[in-house]
Enzyme design. Sequence first.
Site, PDB file in Angstrom:
ATOM      1  N   TYR A 197      -8.464 100.976 -79.493  1.00 23.12           N
ATOM      2  CA  TYR A 197      -7.134 100.781 -78.907  1.00 23.12           C
ATOM      3  C   TYR A 197      -6.226 101.993 -79.083  1.00 23.12           C
ATOM      4  O   TYR A 197      -5.082 101.973 -78.649  1.00 23.12           O
ATOM      5  CB  TYR A 197      -6.460  99.562 -79.544  1.00 23.12           C
ATOM      6  CG  TYR A 197      -6.981  98.259 -79.016  1.00 23.12           C
ATOM      7  CD1 TYR A 197      -8.332  97.963 -79.075  1.00 23.12           C
ATOM      8  CD2 TYR A 197      -6.128  97.316 -78.454  1.00 23.12           C
ATOM      9  CE1 TYR A 197      -8.821  96.771 -78.589  1.00 23.12           C
ATOM     10  CE2 TYR A 197      -6.614  96.120 -77.967  1.00 23.12           C
ATOM     11  CZ  TYR A 197      -7.960  95.859 -78.040  1.00 23.12           C
ATOM     12  OH  TYR A 197      -8.445  94.674 -77.562  1.00 23.12           O
TER      13      TYR A 197
ATOM     14  N   ASP B   5     -20.891  89.583 -84.840  1.00 22.32           N
ATOM     15  CA  ASP B   5     -21.528  88.600 -83.957  1.00 22.32           C
ATOM     16  C   ASP B   5     -21.909  87.334 -84.718  1.00 22.32           C
ATOM     17  O   ASP B   5     -21.753  86.218 -84.234  1.00 22.32           O
ATOM     18  CB  ASP B   5     -22.741  89.190 -83.225  1.00 22.32           C
ATOM     19  CG  ASP B   5     -23.582  90.108 -84.090  1.00 22.32           C
ATOM     20  OD1 ASP B   5     -23.075  90.587 -85.111  1.00 22.32           O
ATOM     21  OD2 ASP B   5     -24.752  90.349 -83.746  1.00 22.32           O
TER      22      ASP B   5
ATOM     23  N   ASP C 206      -9.015  91.220 -81.801  1.00 25.88           N
ATOM     24  CA  ASP C 206      -8.540  90.722 -80.518  1.00 25.88           C
ATOM     25  C   ASP C 206      -9.458  89.595 -80.039  1.00 25.88           C
ATOM     26  O   ASP C 206      -9.005  88.526 -79.619  1.00 25.88           O
ATOM     27  CB  ASP C 206      -8.554  91.881 -79.510  1.00 25.88           C
ATOM     28  CG  ASP C 206      -7.592  91.652 -78.369  1.00 25.88           C
ATOM     29  OD1 ASP C 206      -6.919  90.606 -78.361  1.00 25.88           O
ATOM     30  OD2 ASP C 206      -7.513  92.516 -77.473  1.00 25.88           O
TER      31      ASP C 206
ATOM     32  N   LYS D  71     -18.886  95.405 -87.551  1.00 30.21           N
ATOM     33  CA  LYS D  71     -20.185  95.585 -86.891  1.00 30.21           C
ATOM     34  C   LYS D  71     -20.818  96.851 -87.473  1.00 30.21           C
ATOM     35  O   LYS D  71     -21.259  97.755 -86.755  1.00 30.21           O
ATOM     36  CB  LYS D  71     -19.932  95.701 -85.376  1.00 30.21           C
ATOM     37  CG  LYS D  71     -21.160  95.689 -84.517  1.00 30.21           C
ATOM     38  CD  LYS D  71     -21.864  94.348 -84.449  1.00 30.21           C
ATOM     39  CE  LYS D  71     -23.178  94.484 -83.704  1.00 30.21           C
ATOM     40  NZ  LYS D  71     -24.119  93.389 -83.955  1.00 30.21           N
TER      41      LYS D  71
END
Length: 407
Positions: free
Chosen positions: A152, A273, A297, A219
């Site tokens: 972002y 995930d 988000d 991740k």
Amino acid sequence: MNGIKKIKKDENGTLHVPDRPVIPFIEGDGIGPDIWKATRLVLDKAVQIAFRGEKEIEWLELDVGEKGYQKTGEYLSDQALQSIQDHVVAIKGPLTTPIGKGFRSLNVAIRRKLDLYACVRPVRYIESVPSPMKYPEKINMVVFRENTEDLYAGIEWQSGTREAEQVISFLKEKMNADLPDHAGIGIKPISEKNTKRLVASAISYAADHNLPSVTLMHKGNIMKFTEGAFSNWGYEVAQEEFGDRTITENELYEKHGGKVPAGKIIIKDRIADMLFQQVLLRPDEFSVIATPNLNGDYISDALAAQVGGLGMAPGANIGDRCACFEATHGTAPKYAGQDKVNPSSLILSGAMMLDYMGWEDASERLRKALQDTVKAGIVTYDLARQIKDATEVKCSEFAKAISERIK
Ligand code: NAP
């Protein structure tokens, strides 16, 4: 009664709230005026009932967004930003992202210019709200999403531009990177400083609210030096700043046989995930989640869906100097001016603001009244389409029904 004053924050971060604080608000674009009017009504009523008139918010309007542009030619003035900073606490409705006017997003601009580095989104089930979950009452989490960096940060180049080609040739020739020709390129910066202050604020929150754990969502198995580093720095700051209050999940099993020592907060991490499925299958194992910007988000909207959708999801952007409370959804332009949408997201953000100010007497009454209204089957269109025999009301009628139930 005290005269009107500003909220102040001292060097230890303690808030000093006068009885009649001035609080700036941004009405917002699209559905903003409808949900703000509803929110203001119930916030004022809750404060009035809780403190019997001894406390009162003095609202100060800031012209930002389309209203600002019409009045002053500016979507977001330095004066408005300064006012939020000076008053320490502010609340805002959603803002349209102007196309091609120099901002990626006004919301991102506000967060970055005021260094509101923690996006805090509580996800708690309110009884009677329709949910796709079997046991929605098990959901009670707070997401701390890093607000200032990650993908972002806006460092990206379009495929085929000179800049993209320059970056690609640098990466290929100097860094030996294997890249497809003419790719679009985005940069993902994640820093130690910004990670540590975000995770520290998540752990402080867990400590202040007696919550059992902080989960670092990342991740890092794939993006080792950004998301993996986020997790490593998260564990480091837990040890450096909260060593006497925290233990890691590994220590819990290796040294304590799985039994949490009294007063300790467990620090654990989960691959992003996998966490998405765990919050569905075993939501009660998670209380505070700290995560980089993009993961945050995604997970906060997914969690919001489990407890009633975007219309029910509150949020705040909090930094060291000031905080801005806001609905997490956008301007829903197709419903603008129809007095139709659910104002609960902004109302519950207002309740968070009252908590932040230490005015829990008012915020708890407000949450109870909102729950009683939904329990009575009085809801806006979004919930009405999911509840059999509900009474569908307009945005303003929903606010009036809440206001009447504040006791
Ligand atoms: P959106 O405004 O969040 O609306 C998407 C859909 O979510 C709506 O059509 C509606 O779904 C549902 N929804 C949103 N708010 C609701 C409410 N209060 N009550 C009930 N349902 C609600 O997303 P968007 O259409 O993608 O974005 C529109 C504009 O908002 C864009 O300019 C975007 O940049 C901006 N935006 C601003 C913020 C912010 O200010 N923080 C955040 C996100 C987007 P149904 O049609 O299915 O009923």
